[in-house]
Design a protein around this motif. Structure first.
Motif, PDB file in Angstrom:
ATOM      1  N   PHE A 259      -9.959   9.717  13.166  1.00 36.31           N
ATOM      2  CA  PHE A 259      -9.303   8.788  12.242  1.00 36.31           C
ATOM      3  C   PHE A 259      -8.192   8.004  12.925  1.00 36.31           C
ATOM      4  O   PHE A 259      -7.643   8.420  13.950  1.00 36.31           O
ATOM      5  N   GLY A 260      -7.878   6.863  12.352  1.00 40.42           N
ATOM      6  CA  GLY A 260      -6.788   6.019  12.807  1.00 40.42           C
ATOM      7  C   GLY A 260      -6.276   5.200  11.638  1.00 40.42           C
ATOM      8  O   GLY A 260      -6.769   5.315  10.510  1.00 40.42           O
ATOM      9  N   VAL A 261      -5.269   4.351  11.915  1.00 40.50           N
ATOM     10  CA  VAL A 261      -4.686   3.519  10.852  1.00 40.50           C
ATOM     11  C   VAL A 261      -4.304   2.164  11.436  1.00 40.50           C
ATOM     12  O   VAL A 261      -3.755   2.088  12.541  1.00 40.50           O
ATOM     13  N   ASP A 262      -4.613   1.104  10.716  1.00 41.32           N
ATOM     14  CA  ASP A 262      -4.114  -0.243  11.012  1.00 41.32           C
ATOM     15  C   ASP A 262      -3.197  -0.685   9.879  1.00 41.32           C
ATOM     16  O   ASP A 262      -3.543  -0.522   8.694  1.00 41.32           O
ATOM     17  N   LEU A 263      -2.030  -1.232  10.253  1.00 42.35           N
ATOM     18  CA  LEU A 263      -1.143  -1.842   9.251  1.00 42.35           C
ATOM     19  C   LEU A 263      -1.350  -3.343   9.271  1.00 42.35           C
ATOM     20  O   LEU A 263      -1.431  -3.957  10.341  1.00 42.35           O
ATOM     21  N   VAL A 264      -1.433  -3.947   8.083  1.00 36.37           N
ATOM     22  CA  VAL A 264      -1.663  -5.387   7.953  1.00 36.37           C
ATOM     23  C   VAL A 264      -0.391  -6.041   7.409  1.00 36.37           C
ATOM     24  O   VAL A 264       0.195  -5.564   6.426  1.00 36.37           O
ATOM     25  N   PHE A 265       0.021  -7.175   8.052  1.00 34.51           N
ATOM     26  CA  PHE A 265       1.223  -7.912   7.641  1.00 34.51           C
ATOM     27  C   PHE A 265       0.836  -9.364   7.365  1.00 34.51           C
ATOM     28  O   PHE A 265       0.029  -9.952   8.107  1.00 34.51           O
ATOM     29  N   ASN A 266       1.427  -9.925   6.307  1.00 30.57           N
ATOM     30  CA  ASN A 266       1.166 -11.321   5.952  1.00 30.57           C
ATOM     31  C   ASN A 266       2.191 -12.248   6.592  1.00 30.57           C
ATOM     32  O   ASN A 266       3.385 -11.938   6.643  1.00 30.57           O
ATOM     33  N   ASN A 267       1.700 -13.416   7.092  1.00 31.32           N
ATOM     34  CA  ASN A 267       2.589 -14.469   7.574  1.00 31.32           C
ATOM     35  C   ASN A 267       2.772 -15.517   6.484  1.00 31.32           C
ATOM     36  O   ASN A 267       1.985 -15.596   5.525  1.00 31.32           O
TER      37      ASN A 267
ATOM     38  N   LYS B 232       4.938   2.202   3.523  1.00 26.85           N
ATOM     39  CA  LYS B 232       5.271   0.930   2.878  1.00 26.85           C
ATOM     40  C   LYS B 232       6.173   0.045   3.729  1.00 26.85           C
ATOM     41  O   LYS B 232       6.193  -1.179   3.537  1.00 26.85           O
ATOM     42  N   SER B 233       6.925   0.629   4.664  1.00 28.45           N
ATOM     43  CA  SER B 233       7.823  -0.197   5.472  1.00 28.45           C
ATOM     44  C   SER B 233       7.982   0.422   6.856  1.00 28.45           C
ATOM     45  O   SER B 233       7.854   1.643   7.033  1.00 28.45           O
TER      46      SER B 233
ATOM     47  N   LEU C 265      10.283  -4.430   8.242  1.00 28.37           N
ATOM     48  CA  LEU C 265       9.094  -5.177   7.817  1.00 28.37           C
ATOM     49  C   LEU C 265       8.410  -4.436   6.681  1.00 28.37           C
ATOM     50  O   LEU C 265       8.252  -3.206   6.727  1.00 28.37           O
ATOM     51  N   ALA C 266       8.019  -5.205   5.673  1.00 26.22           N
ATOM     52  CA  ALA C 266       7.252  -4.624   4.570  1.00 26.22           C
ATOM     53  C   ALA C 266       5.772  -4.638   4.944  1.00 26.22           C
ATOM     54  O   ALA C 266       5.239  -5.652   5.396  1.00 26.22           O
ATOM     55  N   VAL C 267       5.117  -3.510   4.740  1.00 20.44           N
ATOM     56  CA  VAL C 267       3.681  -3.416   5.052  1.00 20.44           C
ATOM     57  C   VAL C 267       2.893  -3.974   3.888  1.00 20.44           C
ATOM     58  O   VAL C 267       3.076  -3.553   2.738  1.00 20.44           O
ATOM     59  N   ASP C 268       2.040  -4.942   4.156  1.00 23.35           N
ATOM     60  CA  ASP C 268       1.222  -5.511   3.081  1.00 23.35           C
ATOM     61  C   ASP C 268       0.100  -4.558   2.687  1.00 23.35           C
ATOM     62  O   ASP C 268      -0.207  -4.388   1.509  1.00 23.35           O
ATOM     63  N   LYS C 269      -0.486  -3.919   3.695  1.00 22.72           N
ATOM     64  CA  LYS C 269      -1.615  -3.035   3.408  1.00 22.72           C
ATOM     65  C   LYS C 269      -1.810  -2.067   4.572  1.00 22.72           C
ATOM     66  O   LYS C 269      -1.665  -2.451   5.735  1.00 22.72           O
ATOM     67  N   GLY C 270      -2.115  -0.823   4.249  1.00 23.02           N
ATOM     68  CA  GLY C 270      -2.459   0.155   5.277  1.00 23.02           C
ATOM     69  C   GLY C 270      -3.935   0.495   5.194  1.00 23.02           C
ATOM     70  O   GLY C 270      -4.451   0.774   4.102  1.00 23.02           O
ATOM     71  N   LEU C 271      -4.637   0.436   6.325  1.00 19.05           N
ATOM     72  CA  LEU C 271      -6.077   0.705   6.353  1.00 19.05           C
ATOM     73  C   LEU C 271      -6.344   1.984   7.134  1.00 19.05           C
ATOM     74  O   LEU C 271      -6.060   2.058   8.333  1.00 19.05           O
TER      75      LEU C 271
END
Length: 664
Positions: free
Chosen positions: A187-195, A231-232, A430-436
Motif C-alpha cells: 500500500f501507499g498514499v498520494d496527497l492531491v492539492f488544488n492550484n 487533512k493538513s 497546506l490543506a490536503v484536498d484529497k488523500g488517495l
C-alpha cells in the motif's frame, strides 16, 4: 587498365559504379561463394582443418568472376568491413586463384570514401580470417556433436547451438521465474492539492520508515487508510533548481535493433535487412558496429548541418564508453550526409533512416534543460509523524529535443510528469484536498520481447549484435520459443527440454561462456593466440561433456515399448517412421501417426496352407504401398509369403480365387 572491384551485395554495384570511370568494373559475390559442406561436419580432427566447397550459387558466381578476372589488370576485394567480409575476401582470392590479393574497405558508400579506399589497398588480414573460421568451426562442432547426442537421449530431433542455446535458456529461465513468483499486495498514499488555476499536483507518502523489519513493502493497509485521511501538512523543504538531460549515443547495431523494435515495431531481422539496403544506397554508414562513437568527419558533418538550422551544438565533443568486449572497428551508425533529411526507397526504409538520422544529429547537440521544483512535506497521523515528497519539472531549453519536436523517443522518456507545484515556502501549512490510498501488487518479471532479449544478450555478451537477428529467427523457426499476440516470448516444451539437457552439462550454455569465447576470438583477430589453440581446447572439453550427457536422466517423450529407451522420429524411404534409439540392440520400429508413434500392424494370421519350400504356414498380405514419387497414387498389393521369414523368403501371387498360386 581495367580494375575489377568485387563487393558482396548486388545492391552496391550501381552506387559504386556511379563514382568510378569506365576503367572500373564492379561485380558482386552475393555473400559467401564457399562454405563447409551441407552434409557432414567438414572439419578434420585433430588438426581441425576446414573443408570448404563452392556453394550451389557460388559455383556460377565464381565462373563469372573468373571470366572477368582474365579481362582485368587489377582485382580489388571490397567485401564488407568486418571479419565475415574479410573471410569472404579470402575465399574469393582462393577460388579465383588471385596471385595479388588486394583488399579495400569503406565504412560508408560515398564517393570520397570509395576513392580513399582504392588509394589505400592493403593485404587481407589473415588473423581476422582465422577468427571468423574459429567462430564457424566452433558453431559447426557444437551443432554436429551435441545435437545428435541430445536427440538420441530424448528421442526428439533437437538442435544445440553455441549462441542459440543460451538465448533459449534466457527465455526458459525467465518463464520459470514468473511461474515461481509470489504476488505481494502492498500500500501507499498520494496527497492531491488544488492550484488556483484549477490544475492539481501530487505528493507521495514516503513509506520507508514504516516498513516492518524484513519486509520490502508496506503491508499495513489500516495504516495506509489512516495516512490517506490526513487533512493538513507543513512544507519542510522547498527547492528550485535545474536538471540537464543528455542525449543518447548514436546507434550501435544492438541499440538500433532495440529502438526500431520499440518505436517502429520492426523485428531485428527486418531492421537489419532495411539497414543493409540503406547502407547499399549510400544513405548510412556501415550498420554492423559495436561502437557508439562517430569519427571526426561524421561529427564535423553534423556540426555543419546543425549550425545551418540554428540548433545548439554541445560545447564539448560527445563521446560514449563502449560496452565491455566491444569490437570498435567501425564508427557508430549515422547518416552519410546530415543534410539528407529523407532517404530510402520504401516507406519502411524511410522510417528507419529517420530514426538513425534523429539519433545521430541529437547526439551532438546541447543538453535539454528542465526547471525542477522539489518539495518535502510533513504531517501527523494520531501522533505518528509522516512525510511526503513531490517533484515537478518544466522544459526551459529544448537542446537536442529540438530534433524530435513532439515526437520524443520512447526509450529516453522519463516517468516524471510536469506536476505543476506552485510557489511555496518552508513552514507553510497546506490543506490536503484529497488523500488517495494506493493498493498495489508486486509484478513478476516481464517476459522478454525480441528487443529486450537482444538487450539482455548484449548485456551478457552472448553472440555479436550482427548475429542477433539470425539467432532469434533460428530459435523461433525451430519452435523452441513462441511469440504471443503481444510479442512476448514464451518457451515451448521442446525448448525447455533443450535447456534442461544442456544446463549443468555443457559449458557453452553458461551465460558467461560466449563472452569468454568472444574474447578468445578477439585474441585470434589480434594475433595473440591461434585458431588451433582455441578450437582444439573446445573440442577436448566437449569430449568430457558428452560423456556426462550419458548420465543425465531425461524425460522421454515416447519410450520404446520393448526396452524403455527413447523412440526417435526418422525420415524413411516412404516417409517418417519411429525407431528405437537403442538400435542395434533393439530393432523395434513403429509407423508415424500425425507426428507421434503409431501402433505396429499385427502380422497377418497363418492361413493353414503349407509352404511348399519349408512346410510352415503361408500368410496372405494385402494393402497399399506408398509411392516415393509425390502425387503418384499408392500401389495395391496382394500376395502370400511364408511365416518362416527370414529363413524362408518364399512369396506367391494371389490367384483369382483368392488362394496362392503355388505352381510356376
Amino acid at each position: 587498365m581495367t580494375t575489377l572491384i568485387i563487393v558482396e551485395s548486388p545492391g552496391k554495384v550501381g552506387k559504386i559504379s556511379s563514382f568510378l570511370g569506365s576503367d572500373f568494373k564492379v561485380m558482386a559475390s552475393v555473400g559467401h561463394v564457399r562454405d563447409l559442406p551441407k552434409k557432414g561436419m567438414g572439419i578434420d580432427a585433430p588438426n581441425f582443418l576446414l573443408n570448404y566447397e563452392p556453394t550451389e550459387r557460388g559455383e556460377g558466381v565464381i565462373a563469372k568472376l573468373k571470366a572477368q578476372v582474365k579481362q582485368s589488370d587489377r582485382v580489388l576485394l571490397a567485401t564488407d568491413p568486418d571479419r565475415e567480409g574479410e573471410a569472404i575476401a579470402w575465399h574469393l582470392a582462393e577460388a579465383l586463384n588471385l596471385k595479388k590479393r588486394e583488399r579495400i574497405t569503406f565504412g560508408a558508400i560515398t564517393k570520397d570514401k570509395v576513392l580513399a579506399a582504392i588509394a589505400d589497398a592493403h593485404e587481407i588480414d589473415m588473423n581476422k580470417v582465422h577468427a571468423q573460421e574459429g567462430r564457424r568451426a566452433l558453431d559447426r562442432i557444437i551443432g554436429y556433436r551435441v545435437s545428435p547426442a541430445l536427440s538420441s537421449r530424448t528421442g526428439l530431433m533437437l538442435g544445440a547451438g553455441r549462441v542459440q542455446s543460451p538465448a533459449v535458456r534466457l527465455v526458459v529461465d525467465r518463464e520459470r521465474e514468473i511461474e515461481a513468483f509470489k504476488v505481494t499486495q502492498h500500500f501507499g498514499v498520494d496527497l492531491v492539492f488544488n492550484n488556483e488555476d484549477q490544475t492539481t499536483w501530487k505528493a507521495a507518502w514516503n513509506t520507508k520508515p514504516h516498513i516492518a523489519e524484513g519486509e520490502s513493502y508496506l503491508l499495513d493497509k489500516a495504516l495506509a487508510e489512516r495516512v490517506a485521511g490526513i487533512k493538513s501538512v507543513t512544507v519542510t523543504k522547498y527547492e528550485n533548481g535545474e536538471k540537464s538531460r543528455a542525449p543518447s549515443a548514436p546507434f550501435t547495431t544492438s541499440t538500433l535493433q532495440q529502438a526500431a523494435g520499440t518505436r517502429l515495431k520492426f523485428k531485428p531481422k527486418k531492421t537489419m535487412d532495411l539497414a543493409q539496403k540503406l547502407y547499399e544506397q549510400g544513405a548510412i554508414t556501415y550498420h554492423r558496429t559495436d561502437s557508439p562513437n562517430m569519427d571526426v568527419e561524421g561529427m564535423a558533418d553534423i556540426a555543419s548541418y546543425a549550425e545551418s538550422v540554428n540548433w545548439p551544438l554541445s560545447e564539448k565533443k560527445r563521446t560514449w564508453k563502449s560496452k565491455e568486449g566491444a569490437q570498435e572497428g567501425h564508427e557508430a551508425i549515422r547518416p552519410s550526409h546530415a543534410a539528407d533529411l529523407d532517404l530510402g526507397e520504401t516507406e519502411d526504409e524511410k522510417k528507419l533512416y529517420r530514426l538513425i538520422w534523429e539519433r545521430a544529429i541529437a547526439s551532438q547537440l546541447q543538453d535539454a534543460v528542465y526547471a525542477v521544483r522539489t518539495v518535502e512535506l510533513s504531517g501527523d497521523v494520531d501522533g505518528l509523524p509522516v512525510a511526503f515528497n513531490a517533484t515537478g519539472r518544466t522544459l526551459v531549453k529544448p537542446g537536442w529535443l529540438a530534433v524530435y519536436g513532439d515526437d520524443e523517443p520512447d526509450e529516453d522518456s522519463e516517468k516524471e510528469s510536469s506536476n505543476p507545484i506552485p510557489q511555496l515556502a518552508e513552514e507553510m501549512p497546506l490543506a490536503v484536498d484529497k488523500g488517495l490510498m494506493l493498493s498495489k501488487k508486486t509484478k513478476p518479471p516481464t517476459r522478454y520481447k525480441e528487443t529486450t532479449l537482444v538487450a539482455e544478450m548484449e548485456r551478457l555478451g552472448i553472440g555479436r549484435p550482427s548475429t542477433y537477428a539470425a539467432i532469434l529467427e533460428n530459435i523461433s523457426n525451430r519452435a523452441y520459443i513462441v511469440s504471443d499476440e503481444k510479442g512476448y516470448l514464451r518457451p515451448s516444451e521442446i525448448g525447455s527440454t533443450v535447456r534442461d539437457g544442456l544446463v549443468n552439462n555443457f559449458a557453452f550454455v553458461n551465460l558467461d561462456y560466449t563472452r569468454t569465447l568472444e574474447e578468445q576470438l578477439d585474441d585470434i583477430a589480434e594475433g595473440k593466440t591461434s585458431y588451433y589453440d582455441v578450437v582444439s581446447s573446445a573440442w577436448a572439453a566437449l569430449d568430457q561433456e558428452l560423456e556426462k550427457l550419458n548420465q543425465v536422466e531425461f524425460k522421454i517423450a515416447h519410450p520404446c515399448p520393448e526396452c524403455g529407451k527413447a523412440l526417435g522420429r526418422r525420415n524413411g524411404q516412404y516417409g517418417p517412421f519411429w525407431s528405437c534409439t537403442g538400435y542395434p540392440e533393439c530393432k523395434i520400429s513403429l509407423p508415424d501417426e500425425k507426428g507421434k508413434p503409431g501402433v505396429k500392424k499385427a502380422p497377418p494370421a497363418p492361413t493353414g496352407i503349407p509352404c511348399p519350400e519349408c512346410g510352415k504356414d503361408l500368410a496372405r498380405r494385402q494393402g497399399e504401398k506408398k509411392s516415393k514419387v509425390k502425387g503418384v497414387k499408392p500401389r495395391k498389393y496382394d500376395f502370400y509369403s511364408c511365416t518362416g521369414y527370414p529363413k524362408c523368403d518364399k512369396k506367391f501371387n494371389t490367384g483369382p480365387d483368392g488362394k496362392p498360386i503355388l505352381t510356376e
